[in-house]
Enzyme design. Structure first.
Site, PDB file in Angstrom:
ATOM      1  N   HIS A 183       0.830  -1.216   0.000  1.00  0.00           N
ATOM      2  CA  HIS A 183       0.000   0.000   0.000  1.00  0.00           C
ATOM      3  C   HIS A 183       0.863   1.265   0.000  1.00  0.00           C
ATOM      4  O   HIS A 183       0.427   2.320   0.472  1.00  0.00           O
ATOM      5  CB  HIS A 183      -0.941   0.033   1.212  1.00  0.00           C
ATOM      6  CG  HIS A 183      -1.839  -1.156   1.326  1.00  0.00           C
ATOM      7  ND1 HIS A 183      -3.079  -1.219   0.726  1.00  0.00           N
ATOM      8  CD2 HIS A 183      -1.667  -2.348   1.962  1.00  0.00           C
ATOM      9  CE1 HIS A 183      -3.638  -2.388   0.992  1.00  0.00           C
ATOM     10  NE2 HIS A 183      -2.800  -3.096   1.743  1.00  0.00           N
ATOM     11  N   SER A 313      16.022  19.036 -16.594  1.00  0.00           N
ATOM     12  CA  SER A 313      15.155  20.197 -16.602  1.00  0.00           C
ATOM     13  C   SER A 313      15.785  21.316 -17.406  1.00  0.00           C
ATOM     14  O   SER A 313      17.012  21.497 -17.398  1.00  0.00           O
ATOM     15  CB  SER A 313      14.891  20.683 -15.166  1.00  0.00           C
ATOM     16  OG  SER A 313      14.170  21.900 -15.170  1.00  0.00           O
ATOM     17  N   LYS A 319      19.154  18.927 -12.027  1.00  0.00           N
ATOM     18  CA  LYS A 319      18.080  17.932 -11.890  1.00  0.00           C
ATOM     19  C   LYS A 319      18.290  16.809 -12.902  1.00  0.00           C
ATOM     20  O   LYS A 319      18.573  17.040 -14.071  1.00  0.00           O
ATOM     21  CB  LYS A 319      16.731  18.598 -12.120  1.00  0.00           C
ATOM     22  CG  LYS A 319      15.530  17.755 -11.698  1.00  0.00           C
ATOM     23  CD  LYS A 319      14.261  18.611 -11.759  1.00  0.00           C
ATOM     24  CE  LYS A 319      13.077  17.882 -11.126  1.00  0.00           C
ATOM     25  NZ  LYS A 319      12.689  16.697 -11.886  1.00  0.00           N
TER      26      LYS A 319
END
Length: 458
Positions: A183, A313, A319
């Site tokens: 979960h 990016s 990034k």
């Protein structure tokens, strides 16, 4: 010849065809009738049409129905088509007549043109290249031949390569113990090798499922001609063509037991597509697991670092994104979408003919190609090269309150829950809290709470 065009004739009359085109009037009519998508026959399907036309010419010659010289000219021309020398002469849009007649005639005209040049006299596209055939049995046979060869030569080797790559990494990382998750929440620990072995099993079983469809996919409806009765075709034509195709390709092609099924339905294409969708679902799960495990590097899980392949990016320096899993999950979405279209197409058989064959062919072959290529990229550019951030894994594991599950048989569920809640609330290790809340010796607690032992050791 005038202004770059020549005049061609068919049963409907005259029309202009580009002077350098190998095709004739029926192909040109289709080009003018279907300016819809700009999508044309994929290379594997053109290859399959060439193989079938060559095999049919060989059988017609062996049966004494086609002069040997004419048959040889057709065979050589069909081989050139199969090998990809004339793909730009197949301009018909995928969204055309549902039987694929336009593309069948495209192949007939191109091969007839090439054969006529080689022979020095006219070879007729219908009477000779298409002898003993109909679009209604040629096109579904071509779909199956193309799918079989692409599965055997592209997809199954790629899936095997990915499975082996994952298995190798699993063996390498068998001692790394990490927090399991159900979960998306912390759960009992697992070994990273166990997690990867699960992925490898998914991929391996996907390949087995696809391979299991091949006997039915190899059973060709060639010989059914127009409606399944075999009109204008010798009774043993289909089996003979299948034998020649098997010799040419090495694939175990056979003749379908019931031509009415093969012409009126493409159930086998749908079956294969369903197995491709299953593989796509597996790869989607694996790709998303990789993305989650790679998330961060500071505010995510940061359990692994995928290879840095390109800047992530245009505005945020430094990034780096998980581009390979992202690309593969897009492949999976496309394959699942293709399966929906194929499902609709496969139920569109009316009486003796399915009338969505070109669309089914395009989507099925695209799915095979995408999965084959995407699988190799995933293996080589993500799976083989990711590194493990052991400190992050161990830090999260030490503070995992769910480890208290191992104490249930000794102290009971309710006391275990109390320990877990306190450990989580205070940000402390379960071992420390359990020492305070139970009478168990520290040595015994360490034994019970050893994460490696809790993984089962395999």
């Amino acid at each position: 010849m005038n202004d770059g065009y020549r005049i061609e004739r068919d049963s409907m009359g005259e029309l202009q065809v580009p002077a350098d085109a190998l095709y004739g009037a029926q192909t040109q009519r289709a080009v003018e009738n279907f300016p819809i998508s700009g999508l044309t026959l994929p290379r594997p399907l053109i290859r399959a049409l060439g193989l079938i036309k060559g095999a049919c010419a060989r059988v017609n010659s062996d049966l004494g129905l086609l002069p040997e010289a004419t048959a040889e000219a057709i065979i050589l021309a069909a081989r050139e088509v199969a090998e990809g020398h004339h793909d730009h002469h197949f301009p018909v849009d995928i969204f055309q007549t549902g039987s694929g007649t336009s593309s069948n005639m495209n192949a007939n005209e191109v091969i007839a043109h090439l054969a006529s040049e080689r022979l020095g006299s006219r070879v007729h596209p219908n009477d000779q290249v298409n002898m003993g055939q109909s679009s209604n049995d040629v096109f579904p046979s071509a779909v199956q031949v193309a799918a079989v060869l692409e599965i055997q030569q592209r997809l199954l080797p790629a899936l095997d390569h990915l499975a082996v790559t994952i298995e190798n990494r699993a063996a390498e990382l068998t001692t790394v113990v990490k927090t399991g998750r159900t979960h998306l929440m912390d759960a009992m620990p697992v070994r990273l090798g166990q997690e990867l072995a699960g992925w490898a099993a998914q991929v391996g079983h996907g390949g087995e499922r696809i391979e299991g469809t091949l006997p039915r996919l190899c059973a060709l409806p060639q010989g059914g001609t127009a409606v399944g009765t075999g009109i204008n075709t010798p009774a043993d034509f289909g089996p003979r063509v299948a034998t020649v195709l098997a010799e040419l390709t090495g694939a175990p092609f056979t003749s379908m037991g019931n031509f009415f099924e093969g012409l009126s339905s493409l159930d086998v294409a749908l079956e294969v597509s369903g197995q491709l969708k299953t593989v796509a679902a597996s790869l989607m799960k694996i790709g998303n697991d990789l993305r989650w495990m790679n998330s961060g590097p500071l505010a995510g899980l940061a359990e692994i670092s995928l290879p840095a392949l390109q800047p992530g990016s245009s505005i945020m320096p430094g990034k780096v994104n998980p581009v390979i899993p992202e690309a593969v999950t897009m492949v999976c979405a496309q394959v699942i979408g293709n399966d929906t279209a194929i499902t609709i197409g496969a139920q569109s058989g009316n009486f003796q003919l399915n009338v969505m064959q070109p669309m089914i062919a395009y989507n099925l072959l695209q799915s095979i190609t995408l999965l084959g290529n995407g699988t190799r990229v995933l293996a080589d550019k993500a799976m083989a090269g990711f590194t493990v951030n052991r400190e992050n894994i161990e830090r999260a594991l030490d503070r995992n309150p769910i480890l208290v599950t191992a104490l249930n048989p000794v102290i009971g569920y309710e006391q275990g829950a109390a320990i877990a809640k306190r450990a989580y609330a205070e940000g402390r290790a379960v071992l420390e809290v359990a020492k305070e809340m139970t009478d168990l010796p520290e040595e015994r607690l360490r034994e019970l709470l050893d994460p490696a032992q809790l993984t089962g050791g395999t």
